[in-house]
Structure formats: structure tokens, C-alpha cells
Scaffold this motif. Structure first.
Motif, PDB file in Angstrom:
ATOM      1  N   ASN A  49       0.864  -1.188   0.000  1.00 38.74           N
ATOM      2  CA  ASN A  49       0.000   0.000   0.000  1.00 38.74           C
ATOM      3  C   ASN A  49       0.899   1.236   0.000  1.00 38.74           C
ATOM      4  OD1 ASN A  49      -2.250   1.656   0.119  1.00 38.74           O
ATOM      5  ND2 ASN A  49      -2.467   1.477   2.336  1.00 38.74           N
ATOM      6  N   PRO A  50       1.587   1.493  -1.111  1.00 39.47           N
ATOM      7  CA  PRO A  50       2.627   2.536  -1.114  1.00 39.47           C
ATOM      8  C   PRO A  50       2.036   3.939  -1.059  1.00 39.47           C
ATOM      9  CG  PRO A  50       2.336   1.647  -3.320  1.00 39.47           C
ATOM     10  CD  PRO A  50       1.472   0.822  -2.414  1.00 39.47           C
ATOM     11  N   VAL A  51       2.837   4.856  -0.506  1.00 46.55           N
ATOM     12  CA  VAL A  51       2.501   6.273  -0.457  1.00 46.55           C
ATOM     13  C   VAL A  51       3.276   6.975  -1.570  1.00 46.55           C
ATOM     14  CG1 VAL A  51       2.510   8.364   0.956  1.00 46.55           C
ATOM     15  CG2 VAL A  51       2.135   6.133   2.030  1.00 46.55           C
ATOM     16  N   PHE A  52       2.591   7.775  -2.362  1.00 49.86           N
ATOM     17  CA  PHE A  52       3.245   8.504  -3.446  1.00 49.86           C
ATOM     18  C   PHE A  52       2.471   9.780  -3.709  1.00 49.86           C
ATOM     19  CE2 PHE A  52      -0.162   6.369  -5.541  1.00 49.86           C
ATOM     20  CZ  PHE A  52      -0.486   7.143  -6.648  1.00 49.86           C
ATOM     21  N   LEU A  53       3.082  10.660  -4.488  1.00 46.82           N
ATOM     22  CA  LEU A  53       2.446  11.932  -4.813  1.00 46.82           C
ATOM     23  C   LEU A  53       2.918  12.382  -6.188  1.00 46.82           C
ATOM     24  CD1 LEU A  53       0.683  14.339  -3.976  1.00 46.82           C
ATOM     25  CD2 LEU A  53       2.713  15.377  -2.965  1.00 46.82           C
ATOM     26  N   LEU A  54       1.976  12.646  -7.080  1.00 55.63           N
ATOM     27  CA  LEU A  54       2.244  13.230  -8.390  1.00 55.63           C
ATOM     28  C   LEU A  54       1.886  14.707  -8.321  1.00 55.63           C
ATOM     29  CD1 LEU A  54       0.859  10.431 -10.744  1.00 55.63           C
ATOM     30  CD2 LEU A  54       3.217  11.243 -10.687  1.00 55.63           C
ATOM     31  N   ASP A  55       2.905  15.561  -8.360  1.00 55.72           N
ATOM     32  CA  ASP A  55       2.712  17.003  -8.248  1.00 55.72           C
ATOM     33  C   ASP A  55       2.582  17.582  -9.647  1.00 55.72           C
ATOM     34  OD1 ASP A  55       2.671  19.665  -7.704  1.00 55.72           O
ATOM     35  OD2 ASP A  55       4.452  19.673  -6.434  1.00 55.72           O
ATOM     36  N   PRO A  56       1.367  17.973 -10.086  1.00 55.60           N
ATOM     37  CA  PRO A  56       1.208  18.486 -11.453  1.00 55.60           C
ATOM     38  C   PRO A  56       1.846  19.842 -11.668  1.00 55.60           C
ATOM     39  CG  PRO A  56      -0.858  18.656 -10.249  1.00 55.60           C
ATOM     40  CD  PRO A  56       0.088  17.927  -9.361  1.00 55.60           C
ATOM     41  N   THR A  57       1.938  20.659 -10.626  1.00 61.87           N
ATOM     42  CA  THR A  57       2.526  21.990 -10.787  1.00 61.87           C
ATOM     43  C   THR A  57       4.030  21.895 -11.013  1.00 61.87           C
ATOM     44  OG1 THR A  57       0.811  22.899  -9.348  1.00 61.87           O
ATOM     45  CG2 THR A  57       2.735  24.274  -9.774  1.00 61.87           C
ATOM     46  N   GLN A  58       4.711  21.108 -10.197  1.00 59.93           N
ATOM     47  CA  GLN A  58       6.148  20.932 -10.333  1.00 59.93           C
ATOM     48  C   GLN A  58       6.511  19.790 -11.281  1.00 59.93           C
ATOM     49  OE1 GLN A  58       7.947  23.171  -9.035  1.00 59.93           O
ATOM     50  NE2 GLN A  58       6.459  24.112  -7.646  1.00 59.93           N
ATOM     51  N   GLN A  59       5.516  19.013 -11.733  1.00 58.09           N
ATOM     52  CA  GLN A  59       5.724  17.877 -12.634  1.00 58.09           C
ATOM     53  C   GLN A  59       6.776  16.928 -12.066  1.00 58.09           C
ATOM     54  OE1 GLN A  59       6.176  18.891 -16.748  1.00 58.09           O
ATOM     55  NE2 GLN A  59       4.564  20.426 -16.717  1.00 58.09           N
ATOM     56  N   SER A  60       6.512  16.438 -10.876  1.00 58.05           N
ATOM     57  CA  SER A  60       7.450  15.570 -10.172  1.00 58.05           C
ATOM     58  C   SER A  60       6.691  14.431  -9.513  1.00 58.05           C
ATOM     59  CB  SER A  60       8.233  16.349  -9.113  1.00 58.05           C
ATOM     60  OG  SER A  60       8.993  17.377  -9.711  1.00 58.05           O
ATOM     61  N   LEU A  61       7.436  13.351  -9.248  1.00 54.55           N
ATOM     62  CA  LEU A  61       6.943  12.197  -8.513  1.00 54.55           C
ATOM     63  C   LEU A  61       7.695  12.116  -7.200  1.00 54.55           C
ATOM     64  CD1 LEU A  61       5.390   9.493  -8.222  1.00 54.55           C
ATOM     65  CD2 LEU A  61       7.271   8.418  -9.470  1.00 54.55           C
ATOM     66  N   LEU A  62       6.948  12.050  -6.082  1.00 52.66           N
ATOM     67  CA  LEU A  62       7.542  11.982  -4.754  1.00 52.66           C
ATOM     68  C   LEU A  62       7.172  10.654  -4.115  1.00 52.66           C
ATOM     69  CD1 LEU A  62       6.554  15.148  -5.293  1.00 52.66           C
ATOM     70  CD2 LEU A  62       7.606  15.447  -3.059  1.00 52.66           C
ATOM     71  N   ILE A  63       8.187   9.942  -3.604  1.00 51.63           N
ATOM     72  CA  ILE A  63       8.003   8.613  -3.040  1.00 51.63           C
ATOM     73  C   ILE A  63       8.783   8.510  -1.736  1.00 51.63           C
ATOM     74  CG2 ILE A  63       8.291   6.138  -3.396  1.00 51.63           C
ATOM     75  CD1 ILE A  63       8.246   6.655  -6.388  1.00 51.63           C
ATOM     76  N   PRO A  64       8.142   8.201  -0.607  1.00 51.77           N
ATOM     77  CA  PRO A  64       8.892   7.948   0.635  1.00 51.77           C
ATOM     78  C   PRO A  64       9.572   6.580   0.577  1.00 51.77           C
ATOM     79  CG  PRO A  64       6.604   8.558   1.070  1.00 51.77           C
ATOM     80  CD  PRO A  64       6.698   8.222  -0.374  1.00 51.77           C
ATOM     81  N   GLY A  65      10.752   6.510   1.176  1.00 57.24           N
ATOM     82  CA  GLY A  65      11.490   5.259   1.235  1.00 57.24           C
ATOM     83  C   GLY A  65      12.018   4.999   2.633  1.00 57.24           C
ATOM     84  N   ASP A  66      11.964   3.731   3.055  1.00 54.17           N
ATOM     85  CA  ASP A  66      12.494   3.321   4.354  1.00 54.17           C
ATOM     86  C   ASP A  66      13.902   2.757   4.168  1.00 54.17           C
ATOM     87  OD1 ASP A  66      10.165   4.061   5.568  1.00 54.17           O
ATOM     88  OD2 ASP A  66       9.296   2.047   5.548  1.00 54.17           O
ATOM     89  N   GLN A  67      14.728   2.961   5.170  1.00 55.78           N
ATOM     90  CA  GLN A  67      16.103   2.489   5.095  1.00 55.78           C
ATOM     91  C   GLN A  67      16.169   0.968   5.222  1.00 55.78           C
ATOM     92  OE1 GLN A  67      18.626   4.125   8.054  1.00 55.78           O
ATOM     93  NE2 GLN A  67      20.518   3.295   7.206  1.00 55.78           N
ATOM     94  N   ARG A  68      17.039   0.372   4.432  1.00 53.23           N
ATOM     95  CA  ARG A  68      17.265  -1.066   4.536  1.00 53.23           C
ATOM     96  C   ARG A  68      17.915  -1.403   5.876  1.00 53.23           C
ATOM     97  NH1 ARG A  68      17.319  -4.058  -0.363  1.00 53.23           N
ATOM     98  NH2 ARG A  68      16.987  -2.745  -2.214  1.00 53.23           N
ATOM     99  N   PRO A  69      17.568  -2.535   6.455  1.00 51.55           N
ATOM    100  CA  PRO A  69      18.202  -2.893   7.737  1.00 51.55           C
ATOM    101  C   PRO A  69      19.704  -3.105   7.627  1.00 51.55           C
ATOM    102  CG  PRO A  69      16.189  -4.168   7.357  1.00 51.55           C
ATOM    103  CD  PRO A  69      16.485  -3.454   6.081  1.00 51.55           C
ATOM    104  N   ASP A  70      20.180  -3.564   6.454  1.00 47.47           N
ATOM    105  CA  ASP A  70      21.600  -3.857   6.287  1.00 47.47           C
ATOM    106  C   ASP A  70      22.339  -2.776   5.513  1.00 47.47           C
ATOM    107  OD1 ASP A  70      20.231  -4.268   3.974  1.00 47.47           O
ATOM    108  OD2 ASP A  70      21.267  -6.124   3.405  1.00 47.47           O
ATOM    109  N   SER A  71      21.780  -1.542   5.497  1.00 49.55           N
ATOM    110  CA  SER A  71      22.418  -0.477   4.708  1.00 49.55           C
ATOM    111  C   SER A  71      23.708   0.007   5.330  1.00 49.55           C
ATOM    112  CB  SER A  71      21.446   0.699   4.551  1.00 49.55           C
ATOM    113  OG  SER A  71      21.128   1.248   5.811  1.00 49.55           O
ATOM    114  N   GLY A  72      23.813  -0.032   6.657  1.00 46.78           N
ATOM    115  CA  GLY A  72      25.035   0.393   7.323  1.00 46.78           C
ATOM    116  C   GLY A  72      25.147   1.881   7.546  1.00 46.78           C
ATOM    117  N   GLU A  73      24.090   2.650   7.221  1.00 41.54           N
ATOM    118  CA  GLU A  73      24.155   4.099   7.425  1.00 41.54           C
ATOM    119  C   GLU A  73      23.934   4.420   8.898  1.00 41.54           C
ATOM    120  OE1 GLU A  73      21.542   6.242   4.952  1.00 41.54           O
ATOM    121  OE2 GLU A  73      22.640   5.835   3.108  1.00 41.54           O
ATOM    122  N   GLU A  74      24.614   5.427   9.368  1.00 39.28           N
ATOM    123  CA  GLU A  74      24.513   5.870  10.751  1.00 39.28           C
ATOM    124  C   GLU A  74      24.388   7.381  10.772  1.00 39.28           C
ATOM    125  OE1 GLU A  74      24.179   3.898  13.193  1.00 39.28           O
ATOM    126  OE2 GLU A  74      24.724   1.985  12.258  1.00 39.28           O
TER     127      GLU A  74
END
Length: 674
Positions: free
Chosen positions: A565-590
Motif C-alpha cells: 500500500n505505497p505512499v506517493f504523490l504526483l505534483d502536477p505543478t512541479q511535474q514531479s513524482l515523490l516517493i517515501p522510502g524506508d532504510q534497509r536494515p543492512d544499509s550500514g548508514e549511521e
């Protein structure tokens, strides 16, 4: 096999068993069932079975070959799929924004200045004074505007009240609906729509939506397993004056005018036997007699109803479902309501004696109930009353042949489309009050959703018709229909039998991971559809030649948030696609880079969609995106109706001739059989 082996086999004698092939007796040695099956499959062989251990070796080799072939086939399928993906252009992220918490919903303002986000602690906003396509030095950032502990905002709807003034309708996971005003970087909580002191008596809000411009709101309320629609009139002008007097940064709501309920629409009553004796009593029951067809007022007695039901069950007993779980009467099932706000235009407001409003203000709310055939419409511009009508009557009723499953309204609100149970798609023209088209879609399952494709390249014929005025009756509309099986169809519907066309864009996916969970038309790119699959893949598909134009790729450190059930947004004024993303558990970012992020794809700058990108002018870019003002008086409406009748006289005569020919052929066949 070598040539020497072939020559050796050719010299071998061929033995043919003479006489009838009797069924062999079972062997005394007691072989397995598989051995007996092998013998019966070829009774003419000299030796029934290979001796052991060769028989076991042969069986093992057969299994190894079968497994190897299956593995080779799977590898080949994966290779072909990967090769096809490699040939599809991949669009990378243009920018990203750090999110404080996981986002459940998003909505953008009509002017493109703000993006509002709902999450587990309230509301946040991203200010976009220069748009999201600016350089990274002026990248947007997320600012909380309303916070409340243990509140999970799951739905947002936004509209512009005025210049830089916005109205927000929110819904949380507990079914509480709230109405906010956002002005001068400050949020104002106007009202909790279903607030009550007794929590046990609190009703649950299922959906909360606003009309364009913020004049009205509609809340779907569920209580004790039954739904109703509450329609509110908002004091828009008073709010604008009161908000302008507030000091910036202070969210005081004590001085804002209260919200008034306009009407509360309950589900229709189940059909029961009538006690009326004459048609005159029925007409008296319908009050003014303008709305006929709801089925509530009739002359069928309870005894006639029971006799008819008994005859039907006795005739079609073998075709009826006998599963006890499916024998629930449709009248006893909970009714769910779906509603839409409509702009000025159409016939019945004129007949109601009400002067239609102008300036893009909604005048009608149309709705339908699950399990029902009728599309009901209620006027919003009636004279205000001290108390709302306890049982408001519809001002117009449009019947349909079958139960309604889904619906959609074009951006100009001139056309309403309904998806029916047996694969029928009906498009209503509000300017005429008649169906524009009825199309049959050969689908492998029932419909799950239907949407209008408003931004569609017009043909020379459509341009010629459009030059005759926006109210021309020969309009062609384009629809995107999705089935519960995952199949998708493009429907071109117009007036006349030759104006229908159905194209299957995708079939039922064989891989469950390729099931489309989102199918949406891109409002600023012609004939392109956004498809998000259950496995997390995101792509753009051409709805004409059915090819994949490009895929969207998130960074390796993040995954698509909630791919089912993904969350997304198509902005017609800016002509852009916005998508939230969750960090992978094994990404290693801190550190600061850890957590959820909002990824931005700037389609305006992408060369791969340049052939589909034209000057976007909003809702007036196509015939079905014209202004919704429509006809303003009875004379114009009648002229439009007679114009359509004159244009369709040849086709109607053709249909009538074909019908008479079919009746004559059927009558001749009946006479021959007798």
C-alpha cells in the motif's frame, strides 16, 4: 547418438505381437504401480521392465533430466526478463528530503507551494516557494505544524480557500476527522468533526473529503455497522476575514466561525411490500413527483413479493448458490457509500428552480450505495434551514442496469463513469442527463477501480468538435479500468456504436510479485500511466502501444515504504513524482543519514518522457478537462439535447433497422421449430 549406433539399431529385428492385445494379469512378483503403468503404456515391448539396478538408475536419470530442464527454463526466463529490464531506461533520484518519522500520507496544494505530510505524531509541511526542481542549495525541508501524541494521521485532503490560505481535512487511525486551516505558516484546528464526550458513543469516520475551493465537506460516518454521509457547509468568507486578523504564529481557533451540517444522508431503506392501493397514492408519496425510480414507492404487496420470490427460486434452483456463507440477502449487508462533489452544469439544478453558482463552487453531491443500482444527486445550493432535514430526498436519480462497483468523475465534473458488476462501463453526460456511452469490457474478474485520463492528446476530429464549443455532444473520453485480478484496460468511450474501443494494457500477472497495487494516470504527461507493483518496482507505461517507458530506481540504501500500500504523490505543478522510502536494515548508514527519506523524481527534466511532455495547462488541456460551468439555463440545455438528437438520427435509424431484422430472424426460427 553416433552413426554406428543408428546402423546397429536399424539391423535389429522388429517383433510385432499377433493376436488381440489382452489385458495382462498382475505379476506375481508384485511390482509397484509405476512399473505396471510403464508396461501398460507400451504392451508391444519385448521386455516389460529393465532389470534391477538399471531400472532404478533409469528412473533417477529421468528425474535428474527433468529437474535440470526445469532449472534451465527458469534461468532462461529470468535472463530474458533481466535483458528486457536492461533495455528499459532507469530514472535515478533527482533529490531527497529527510523525514522526521515514517510518512503515512501526502497531499500537495493546488498552487504547488506546499506539500503536507501525515505521520504518527501529527502533521508536517514542506514549503516550496520556488518549487522542488530548484538546486540542491535551496532544497526543501520538513517542518511540523501540528503535533499530538498517539495520533496517527492516515489520510489528508487539501484545497485552497484563498491566496496562501489552505483548508486541510485529516483522518487518523482511530477514525477521528479533523479540519485545519493553514495560513501564514500556522495551522489552526477548526473542528473535530466527530468529537463526543462519551467515547463509547463516538462514531468512526471512514473518509473525509473537501470540495474544490473549500465551500463544502463530506464525511463518511460509520456507526453500529451502518454508514451515512454527513455534508457540511463551511463559512469560507468568514474564515478568510478571521484568519487575516490572527497574528502570525498563533493558532487560536476560538474566533473562527462554526461549521454547519447541511444534510445527513442515510442508506436507502430495504424494499418491502406496499399497502397502497392506487397509482394516485404512489404519486402523492413522491411529494413533487420529480424523482421517480428509487423503488421505495410501489404497488407490489408483500404477498406478491413472496410469490414472485418462490417462483424464481423454484425455476432457477439448480443455478442458485447453496453455500451457506454466500446466502446472505443483499438487503442485509452493510451499505457503504461513495460520494463526489460536482461543479455547476447539468439539467436538474435548472429544473429545481435554483440559480446555479459560478466561479468553480460545487453545487451537487452525487453518491451511490454498495449493492445498489442508482446514482443519487443532492443539490447543495438550497436555502439554508434551521435544522437539517432528517431524511433528505435526492433531487435526481440516474438508474443503471446492474450494481455499481466503482465510480469516477472527470476533472471538469461534466462526465461521471460507473463500473458495473458484469463488466459494463457506463459514462453519464451531466449536460444532457443521459448516458454518453455504455461499453462492455471482457474482464477476467470484477472491477476494482476506474479513473479518467484527462490529459490525452486530442485528434484532429476532436479538435474540430471542440472548436464548436465545450458543450458539444460528440465528446470522446478515455478511462483506465483496473480489475481485482490485476488486469488493466484502456477504454475509449464516445457517443455512437463506432466510438467504443477497449484495449487490454496488461493481463493477470502470473507472478504475485508483479501484481499492480497502484495504477494511476500521470496528470501532466500525455497517455502515460504510473504503475507500482507489489515487489516494489515502479514504472511508467505508454497506454497506447503498451510498452514500458522507464523505471524508477531508489538508492540501494532504501526500499519502497509499504510496497503493498505505497505512499506517493504526483505534483502536477512541479511535474514531479515523490516517493517515501524506508532504510534497509543492512544499509550500514549511521547518524543523520539514517531513517526515512522522501525521494523526488523530476519528470520535467527527464529526456525519456520528452515525447509525452507538452505545455501543461491544467484542467483545460483536453475536451473533458474544460470548465465545468456548462449550460446555465433551460433553453441552452434543451438546445444541446436537440442538437445531439439531430446528430444521432442516422445512427439511431440504423440501430432500429438492425433490431427489427434480428426480431424477424428470431420469429422465423421460432416458426421453424414449431
Amino acid at each position: 547418438m553416433t552413426l554406428r549406433h543408428i546402423r546397429f539399431l536399424s539391423r535389429m529385428p522388429v517383433y510385432i505381437r499377433k493376436g488381440p492385445a489382452d489385458i495382462p494379469e498382475p505379476p506375481d512378483s508384485g511390482h509397484g504401480d509405476d512399473q505396471e503403468e510403464l508396461f501398460l503404456s507400451d504392451p508391444d515391448q519385448l521386455q516389460d521392465q529393465l532389470p534391477q539396478p538399471f531400472r532404478m538408475i533409469d528412473k533417477v536419470l529421468d528425474r535428474l533430466v527433468d529437474r535440470a530442464w526445469d532449472f534451465i527454463s527458469q534461468r532462461e526466463t529470468v535472463r530474458v526478463t533481466e535483458q528486457a529490464i536492461k533495455t528499459i531506461p532507469v530514472m535515478q533520484v533527482s533529490g531527497d528530503v529527510k523525514l522526521p518519522v515514517r510518512t503515512n500520507c501526502m497531499a500537495c496544494s493546488e498552487d504547488g507551494r506546499y506539500i503536507f505530510l501525515g505521520h504518527s505524531h501529527g502533521l508536517s509541511v514542506m514549503a516550496q516557494p520556488q518549487g522542488i526542481t530548484t538546486s540542491s542549495s535551496s532544497s526543501p525541508y520538513c517542518v511540523p505544524v501540528w503535533q499530538e501524541d498517539q495520533v496517527e494521521i492516515t489520510s489528508l485532503h487539501i484545497t485552497c480557500l484563498g491566496e496562501m490560505v489552505y483548508l486541510l481535512a485529516s483522518l487518523d487511525d482511530m477514525g477521528v476527522a479533523r479540519l485545519f486551516a493553514y495560513y501564514s505558516e500556522t495551522s489552526h484546528l477548526i473542528k473535530v468533526m466527530n468529537e463526543t464526550d462519551d467515547l463509547n458513543q463516538r462514531s468512526v469516520c471512514v473518509k473525509f473529503e473537501l470540495s474544490r475551493g473549500g465551500d463544502y465537506g463530506a464525511a463518511t460516518i460509520s456507526c453500529n455497522g451502518c454508514q451515512c454521509l454527513e455534508v457540511y457547509r463551511f463559512p469560507k468568507d468568514s474564515w478568510l476575514k478571521e484568519l487575516s486578523q490572527h497574528a502570525p504564529g498563533i493558532g487560536d481557533t476560538g474566533k473562527l466561525s462554526p461549521v454547519a451540517m447541511l444534510m445527513k444522508i442515510k442508506p436507502p431503506k430495504p424494499h418491502t411490500g406496499s399497502t397502497m392501493k392506487s397509482p394516485f397514492e404512489v404519486l402523492q408519496k413522491t411529494e413533487d413527483g420529480n424523482v421517480i425510480g428509487s423503488g421505495q414507492n410501489h404497488l407490489i404487496s408483500s404477498r406478491q413479493w413472496e410469490d414472485q420470490d418462490a417462483v424464481f427460486k423454484s425455476v432457477y434452483r439448480k443455478y442458485m448458490v447453496t453455500n451457506p456463507s454466500n446466502t446472505t440477502d443483499p438487503e442485509d449487508r452493510p451499505s457503504c457509500v461513495t460520494s463526489h462533489f460536482l461543479l455547476p452544469g447539468g439539467l436538474f439544478p435548472v429544473l429545481g428552480g435554483v440559480k446555479p453558482q459560478t466561479g468553480g463552487v460545487a453545487v451537487v453531491v452525487c453518491l451511490w450505495w454498495s449493492g445498489r443500482h442508482n446514482l443519487l444527486q443532492y443539490l447543495l445550493c438550497k436555502a439554508p434551514k434551521d435544522k437539517p432535514d432528517p431524511e433528505p430526498k435526492p433531487d435526481a436519480l440516474w438508474p443503471n442496469a446492474q450494481e455499481i462497483l466503482c465510480s469516477a468523475v472527470s476533472s471538469c465534473t461534466r462526465h461521471i463513469t460507473l463500473g458495473l458488476v458484469t463488466g459494463l462501463v457506463t459514462v453519464w453526460d451531466r449536460h444532457l442527463g443521459l448516458p454518453l456511452s455504455v461499453v462492455s469490457v471482457e474482464a477476467d474478474s470484477v472491477f476494482s477501480s476506474i479513473i479518467f485520463v484527462d490529459y490525452w492528446p486530442s485528434t484532429a476530429t476532436e479538435d474540430a468538435l471542440l472548436s464548436q464549443g465545450p458543450n458539444h455532444s460528440s465528446t470522446l473520453v478515455h478511462l483506465l479500468v483496473t480489475c481485482k485480478s490485476g488486469a488493466c484496460h484502456l477504454v475509449d468511450a464516445g457517443r455512437g456504436l463506432d466510438s467504443h474501443n477497449v484495449t487490454q494494457l496488461s493481463e493477470r500477472p502470473s507472478d504475485p510479485g508483479c501484481f499492480p497495487v497502484v495504477t494511476a494516470a500521470v496528470p501532466f504527461l500525455q497517455r502515460l500511466a504510473l504503475i507500482m507493483q507489489r515487489n516494489g518496482k515502479i514504472l511508467l507505461q505508454d497506454m497506447v502501444d503498451r510498452r514500458v517507458v522507464c523505471c524508477f530506481s531508489l538508492p540501494d540504501t532504501h526500499l519502497l515504504a509499504n510496497p503493498w500500500n505505497p505512499v506517493f504523490l504526483l505534483d502536477p505543478t512541479q511535474q514531479s513524482l515523490l516517493i517515501p522510502g524506508d532504510q534497509r536494515p543492512d544499509s550500514g548508514e549511521e547518524g543523520e543519514d539514517r531513517g526515512s527519506r522522501l525521494f523526488v523524481f523530476r519528470l520535467r527534466d527527464a529526456a525519456v518522457v520528452k515525447p509525452y511532455r507538452h505545455e501543461y495547462v491544467g484542467r483545460a488541456s483536453s475536451p473533458q478537462g474544460q470548465s465545468g460551468t456548462g449550460t446555465s439555463n433551460l433553453e441552452e440545455t434543451c438546445n444541446l439535447y436537440f442538437q445531439q438528437r439531430v446528430q444521432s438520427v442516422e445512427e439511431r435509424n440504423k440501430v432500429m433497422t438492425e433490431t427489427w431484422n434480428q426480431l424477424q430472424e428470431h420469429a422465423a426460427m421460432v416458426l421453424l421449430q414449431n
